[in-house]
Motif scaffolding. Structure first.
Motif: not given
Lengths: 280, 280
Positions: B15-19, B42-46, B121-128
């Motif tokens: 999720a960090i990678g995607a961001r 990993a593929a979905a995150a690019g 600290l906190g949950l994985p980032p979500k798009p938006g």
């Protein structure tokens, strides 16, 4: 006018006594061996000093003592209860484990007096304000309902002797366990220099928890000595849950340490954190 | 375009990678020995699969692995880091104790690569949506600031290596410790028949806590296996606080038991309680 015996006139006992007196009850207590503070509290509440024979002649006898004294009180009153021609309903309203309450129930029941498990949830009642919830559980809770007409927020907890105590253990365990957890983490953060960053994080992301800690930590400081054995009772309550017992033994050790905190550096750190939290 | 290596592509890492990818970074990872789920994430995150020599040629290398794997990853990368002509900034962003982070810092520093302590600290980032806070501490945090331009909520935690980890331990200890405490008390109340009375009491007098439990307990269930060793790291973090260590060892045992809960009767009881709480 019902007669209620309330033993002893501590902070909770005398506040409950005052409310019962306000609502027209005759309230007896025992001042034998008590200090000046208890005598003043009892007098201010309108509670009447009484000997054991008078106490066991009441309609209801409320035991409100430190958890470690609950069983000893039942043992001390047992001979007089056995001898009393008309027995009071004995309500043990202390923060004791279901195992302890079962022993107390056995002692009282042997005297022929009806027994109810009781639990007080919340702070001592203040004049004009809502009081704590007073739960009772047991075979016949009807005789305790008169306490509702006498100004107490009396509630019936479904279940046998042990149910009210289980509710008390669970609720107090959550509240006082959370304060213990807060103390552990805040002291560790302060110790490693992360205290200010933790305060910022909580203010931004956990404002409700932080507001709770701002109140709960200073409130805990003078009560830690009482909460230590209460955590021990909750550890007993947890019975087969070894992990839970370990957690609550740790809370008990923590409160014991904070109560004994020589020079109070840990208490001082917690009060400082709470004061900074209250300003957010 | 900066190159960031993110090891490994778990839930948080990918999720960090995607961001980072969204914000224009070239993001490398290691799929060696990983399963299909990681490859898909990993593929979905690019994120781009890379070998060790490519990973250590990145500008920043983020270690985001289970706490128990953090030190082993540093050891595994050390020879390549030592051999790399241009070293990345190695940021260990794992939930490890300051003692563990000190060992990892020593391993990395010996290779000549700059090292920063990190904490998420906190949950994985979500798009938006807003992402978690990513803290760094150490001698020179400036090279990490590029992560702020790449979409991360990067913050500098004042202090040396160990400060960010201490913040993480304190914050995670509060959050996950509170969920453990809730599980202990709710299971005990259910076990003694006081569960419904406890639910009523909390709904009336602690609605914020009850709402928190309604979310936190179902969220914990699939993560208990991860949280058990994390509680162990926090016990280590508590160092001289014997009471606190005991408490967190108890939390670790609890999460281990819940993770292994055969047939899941305890998890089921907690989920039932949480569902009833959510209806209040």
């Amino acid at each position: 006018m019902p007669t209620i015996a309330v033993i002893a006139p501590g902070a909770m006992g005398s506040a409950i006594g005052a409310r019962l007196v306000e609502h027209g009850a005759r309230v007896l207590t025992s001042l034998e061996g008590r200090g000046a503070a208890s005598r003043e509290r009892a007098a201010a509440a309108g509670m009447i000093d009484a000997d054991t024979a008078e106490l066991v002649a009441a309609d209801i006898l409320l035991s409100i003592v430190p958890p470690a004294d609950a069983e000893a009180l039942a043992r001390r009153l047992a001979p007089a209860l056995a001898a009393a021609p008309r027995k009071p309903v004995y309500v043990d309203a202390n923060a004791v484990s279901p195992g302890t309450i079962a022993r107390i129930a056995a002692i009282v029941s042997e005297t022929g007096a009806p027994f109810l498990d009781g639990a007080i949830l919340g702070l001592p009642p203040k004049p004009g304000a809502k009081g704590p919830r007073v739960y009772v559980s047991g075979a016949d809770t009807a005789p305790a309902l008169v306490l509702r007409e006498l100004g107490l927020d009396l509630r019936v907890c479904p279940g046998a002797v042990g149910a009210a105590s289980s509710l008390k253990m669970s609720y107090a365990g959550l509240n006082k366990g959370l304060t213990a957890l807060a103390a552990i983490m805040i002291l560790a953060a302060e110790h490693t220099g992360a205290g200010p960053a933790l305060l910022d994080e909580l203010a931004e992301n956990e404002p409700a928890l932080l507001a709770r800690f701002a109140q709960a930590l200073p409130d805990m400081a003078p009560k830690a000595y009482r909460w230590a054995p209460e955590m021990g009772e909750i550890a007993d309550f947890l019975g087969p849950d070894a992990a839970g017992r370990q957690v609550f033994s740790g809370y008990a050790d923590l409160y014991e340490r904070l109560a004994a905190d020589a020079g109070k550096p840990e208490i001082a750190a917690l009060i400082r954190f709470a004061a900074a939290a209250a300003e957010r």
